[in-house]
Design a protein around this motif. Structure first.
Motif, PDB file in Angstrom:
ATOM      1  N   ILE B  82       0.748  -1.344  -0.064  1.00 57.99           N
ATOM      2  CA  ILE B  82      -0.163   0.051   0.092  1.00 57.99           C
ATOM      3  C   ILE B  82       0.891   1.237   0.253  1.00 57.99           C
ATOM      4  CG2 ILE B  82      -1.550   1.375   1.395  1.00 57.99           C
ATOM      5  CD1 ILE B  82      -2.785  -1.701   2.303  1.00 57.99           C
ATOM      6  N   THR B  83       2.001   1.217   0.729  1.00 57.23           N
ATOM      7  CA  THR B  83       2.809   2.387   1.257  1.00 57.23           C
ATOM      8  C   THR B  83       3.470   2.779  -0.050  1.00 57.23           C
ATOM      9  OG1 THR B  83       2.735   1.521   3.439  1.00 57.23           O
ATOM     10  CG2 THR B  83       4.414   3.445   2.691  1.00 57.23           C
ATOM     11  N   THR B 143      -9.236  -4.252  -1.264  1.00 59.53           N
ATOM     12  CA  THR B 143      -8.116  -4.425  -2.207  1.00 59.53           C
ATOM     13  C   THR B 143      -7.007  -3.390  -1.880  1.00 59.53           C
ATOM     14  OG1 THR B 143      -8.731  -2.948  -3.676  1.00 59.53           O
ATOM     15  CG2 THR B 143      -9.535  -5.368  -4.147  1.00 59.53           C
ATOM     16  N   VAL B 144      -5.912  -3.748  -1.996  1.00 61.28           N
ATOM     17  CA  VAL B 144      -4.567  -3.151  -1.905  1.00 61.28           C
ATOM     18  C   VAL B 144      -4.997  -1.722  -2.535  1.00 61.28           C
ATOM     19  CG1 VAL B 144      -2.223  -2.661  -2.070  1.00 61.28           C
ATOM     20  CG2 VAL B 144      -3.266  -4.805  -0.851  1.00 61.28           C
ATOM     21  N   THR B 145      -5.134  -1.808  -3.794  1.00 58.53           N
ATOM     22  CA  THR B 145      -5.495  -0.851  -4.927  1.00 58.53           C
ATOM     23  C   THR B 145      -6.451   0.362  -4.399  1.00 58.53           C
ATOM     24  OG1 THR B 145      -5.294  -2.655  -6.427  1.00 58.53           O
ATOM     25  CG2 THR B 145      -5.632  -0.413  -7.374  1.00 58.53           C
ATOM     26  N   HIS B 151      -5.346   6.877  -0.786  1.00 59.59           N
ATOM     27  CA  HIS B 151      -4.324   7.634  -0.240  1.00 59.59           C
ATOM     28  C   HIS B 151      -3.389   8.825  -1.002  1.00 59.59           C
ATOM     29  CE1 HIS B 151      -4.085   5.796   3.681  1.00 59.59           C
ATOM     30  NE2 HIS B 151      -4.148   4.675   3.320  1.00 59.59           N
ATOM     31  N   ILE B 152      -3.283   8.234  -2.363  1.00 58.64           N
ATOM     32  CA  ILE B 152      -2.563   8.843  -3.489  1.00 58.64           C
ATOM     33  C   ILE B 152      -3.166  10.166  -3.501  1.00 58.64           C
ATOM     34  CG2 ILE B 152      -2.097   9.360  -5.771  1.00 58.64           C
ATOM     35  CD1 ILE B 152      -1.333   6.155  -6.041  1.00 58.64           C
ATOM     36  N   VAL B 221     -11.588   1.126   7.353  1.00 54.13           N
ATOM     37  CA  VAL B 221     -12.827   1.604   6.315  1.00 54.13           C
ATOM     38  C   VAL B 221     -12.797   0.665   5.092  1.00 54.13           C
ATOM     39  CG1 VAL B 221     -14.176   3.300   5.214  1.00 54.13           C
ATOM     40  CG2 VAL B 221     -13.114   3.834   7.556  1.00 54.13           C
ATOM     41  N   LEU B 222     -11.652   0.641   4.594  1.00 54.01           N
ATOM     42  CA  LEU B 222     -11.601  -0.011   3.090  1.00 54.01           C
ATOM     43  C   LEU B 222     -11.045  -1.451   3.100  1.00 54.01           C
ATOM     44  CD1 LEU B 222     -10.268   3.192   1.493  1.00 54.01           C
ATOM     45  CD2 LEU B 222     -12.679   2.490   1.544  1.00 54.01           C
ATOM     46  N   THR B 223     -10.575  -1.912   4.226  1.00 47.32           N
ATOM     47  CA  THR B 223     -10.261  -3.175   3.987  1.00 47.32           C
ATOM     48  C   THR B 223     -10.726  -4.063   5.168  1.00 47.32           C
ATOM     49  OG1 THR B 223      -8.344  -2.850   5.297  1.00 47.32           O
ATOM     50  CG2 THR B 223      -8.109  -2.765   2.923  1.00 47.32           C
TER      51      THR B 223
END
Lengths: 304, 281
Positions: B82-83, B143-145, B151-152, B221-223
């Motif tokens: 992710i990072t 998903t990681v995406t 984040h981006i 929240v997202l994973t």
């Protein structure tokens, strides 16, 4: 951006056109992402807050019903009160950070290492900070618990006691925040004009008077950033509450950000509309501060 | 210099200062030292009530246990997955936006700039419901995406603030001279500005790495599962499983803290330049 009639003579047009479009081409990808994920969702949240919605089915318009429910919701007021407490106590990080910065602003051997190690708590995740402090407060064997027991005869289970729990969490939050303010002031102190200090010293200024009248005015930019990040950090506090107590005992350590999450995505069912209404209130509170900060930055920008 | 250099004080004061330094440091880091020590204590010590004394031996097996009996390796890997794309994405986008806002004079430039700055300060909760909904609709929930994309976008706000101020401080003559030579705008960006902003890129990379590595809210929240959750959210669920197994919780915490800590010590100068937003030199 607006379709104003072009008053420029046609000859100058092609060059002007190109150069006024160029910045937008550079901006496009970043601005698009930012709009989709940050700017537009703010308005969508406001929209959702007027609905009853479980996140899956159709949304049902209920007007201001979510807000009137908030008005009578005791848990909301507990969270709000805790947010005020967070804000007030979190700001202690600014003077405490300055205190440590002044203490460390010397040139003795190994001082660089000391500065880095004092900064350490800021680098680690709040989740880890939360776990560290949970251990610190743990009844029976936590370092803090044992210390209190030794001093007063009876230990206090900070995180299980409605009277102290929020203070305990705020103390954990202060730890990294003081480190952040300290580093801001250390960099600031480096830039303080030495001749002014010397001149003031010749005039007999020292100690507190020197700090207040000569040094602090020069540290203004550092103080501004320290206050901004501390206020935002206080109102954003979520991680520590979630890790250390999950809002307990009996919801007494909830803050608005946590209460919102709990309502919107809790195991008792998704109340997206109600959650969004809480978020809108939190957003409104933060907007007061954000507007102030932006106003000041805008003025500085114009002054340049 | 403020306060007065210690060298001008009495020898007794100087000695006092040198003794006070390590004592203050130990007090300051006491909670952390406690956890680090606990992570190396055999579980038998804790059962026997030996919480503060010397460990009966150094128990590296706590770390081995954590790796063997929990998906922590997967969590750590997810954190990197992710990072790293987030760092590349957000820093890349902000080079473009920062350049546009610093170099060109156009009517809305300040408005756009302050939109980025303000967006960067908003509470996450006001974005939560729509962003979660959007991610679900794109089929990117859990998903990681999906997490990295958000984040981006969000970090682009902070990075733009920093990058724009950095580029604004570069000498304008360089760009003007190139324009006179007839170099096109993209080449100016690529060949002249980009090499000059390397320090800013370094500062932002370290900082965004730390921010994203330490993110907890959006991960929650997202994973949801161990296949996608980063170490912060993973540690939260492990903490639930390891009730009162403090030697394991401590070892997991130390592991989670390690990458940003290493990053900080390797790139300290850049890190601090980034934190002060370049405003305090």
């Amino acid at each position: 951006m607006t379709a104003l009639p072009d008053i420029h003579p046609p000859k100058a047009r092609p060059r002007r056109r190109r150069s006024s479009l160029t910045p937008w081409l550079f901006l496009a990808p970043g601005l698009l992402m930012f709009a989709v994920y940050v700017l537009i969702p703010i308005f969508q949240s406001v929209w959702v807050s007027f609905h009853d919605w479980d996140g899956l089915g159709p949304m049902k318009w209920i007007g201001l019903a979510n807000y009137s429910e908030l008005w009578w919701d005791d848990a909301f007021y507990t969270s709000l009160k805790n947010n005020v407490l967070w804000l007030a106590l979190y700001l202690l990080a600014v003077p405490l950070g300055l205190l440590i910065a002044v203490f460390l602003n010397q040139t003795v051997k190994g001082i660089r290492i000391y500065k880095s190690l004092f900064f350490f708590p800021f680098v680690i995740s709040q989740v880890v900070v939360g776990l560290i402090f949970s251990w610190f407060y743990a009844p029976g064997f936590g370092l803090f618990y044992v210390l209190i027991e030794w001093l007063s005869g009876t230990g206090v289970a900070i995180l299980a006691d409605e009277r102290y729990v929020t203070y305990g969490i705020i103390a954990a939050g202060l730890w990294p925040q003081i480190a952040y303010c300290m580093i801001l002031y250390l960099t600031g102190l480096n830039a303080v004009a030495p001749d002014q200090i010397e001149a003031a010293r010749l005039d007999g200024a020292k100690g507190w008077r020197m700090l207040w009248h000569v040094v602090l005015p020069q540290l203004r930019p550092a103080t501004f950033i320290a206050v901004v990040v501390t206020v935002i950090g206080a109102l954003r506090s979520f991680d520590l509450v979630s890790i250390m107590t999950s809002g307990g005992p009996f919801g007494s350590s909830r803050v608005l950000s946590y209460y919102m999450y709990e309502q919107a995505l809790s195991e008792y069912g998704y109340r997206m509309g109600y959650g969004a209404a809480i978020a809108v209130v939190l957003f409104a509170i933060m907007m007061i501060f954000i507007t102030g900060f932006i106003w000041k930055m805008w003025r500085d920008e114009r002054g340049l | 210099m403020f306060p007065r250099p210690i060298q001008t004080m009495s020898p007794a004061f100087q000695r006092g200062y040198k003794i006070a330094l390590p004592i203050m440091l130990i007090l300051w880091l006491l909670p952390l030292l406690g956890v680090a020590l606990t992570s190396l204590r055999p579980s038998g010590d804790l059962a026997a009530g030996n919480y503060f004394g010397m460990p009966s031996r150094i128990a590296f097996e706590n770390y081995v246990d954590v790796f063997r009996n929990s998906p922590i390796a997967q969590y750590l890997l997810n954190s990197f997955r992710i990072t790293i794309p987030t760092v590349i994405g957000a820093v890349g986008l902000s080079c473009l936006t920062g350049y546009a806002l610093a170099v060109y004079k156009f009517r809305l430039s300040l408005v756009v700039f302050f939109m980025f700055v303000a967006g960067n300060f908003v509470p996450f909760q006001i974005l939560m419901v729509p962003v979660r909904d959007l991610t679900v609709n794109m089929g990117l929930y859990n998903t990681v995406t999906g997490l990295a994309l958000f984040h981006i976008a969000f970090q682009t706000g902070f990075c733009t603030l920093f990058m724009r101020n950095f580029i604004k401080a570069l000498p304008r003559e360089l760009i003007e001279a190139a324009r006179v030579e007839g170099v096109n705008e993209w080449q100016i960006f690529w060949h002249i500005v980009l090499p000059l902003v390397r320090p800013a890129i370094a500062a932002l990379s370290v900082l965004v790495f730390t921010f994203i590595w330490n993110d907890y809210f959006w991960a929650m929240v997202l994973t949801t599962g161990a296949e996608t959750q980063p170490i912060t959210a993973g540690l939260n669920s492990l903490n639930g499983q390891w009730v009162a197994a403090w030697h394991l919780v401590s070892a997991g915490s130390i592991l989670a803290a390690m990458p940003p800590v290493l990053m900080f010590f390797l790139m300290q100068r850049h890190f601090i330049a980034g934190l002060t937003l370049g405003a305090v030199k």
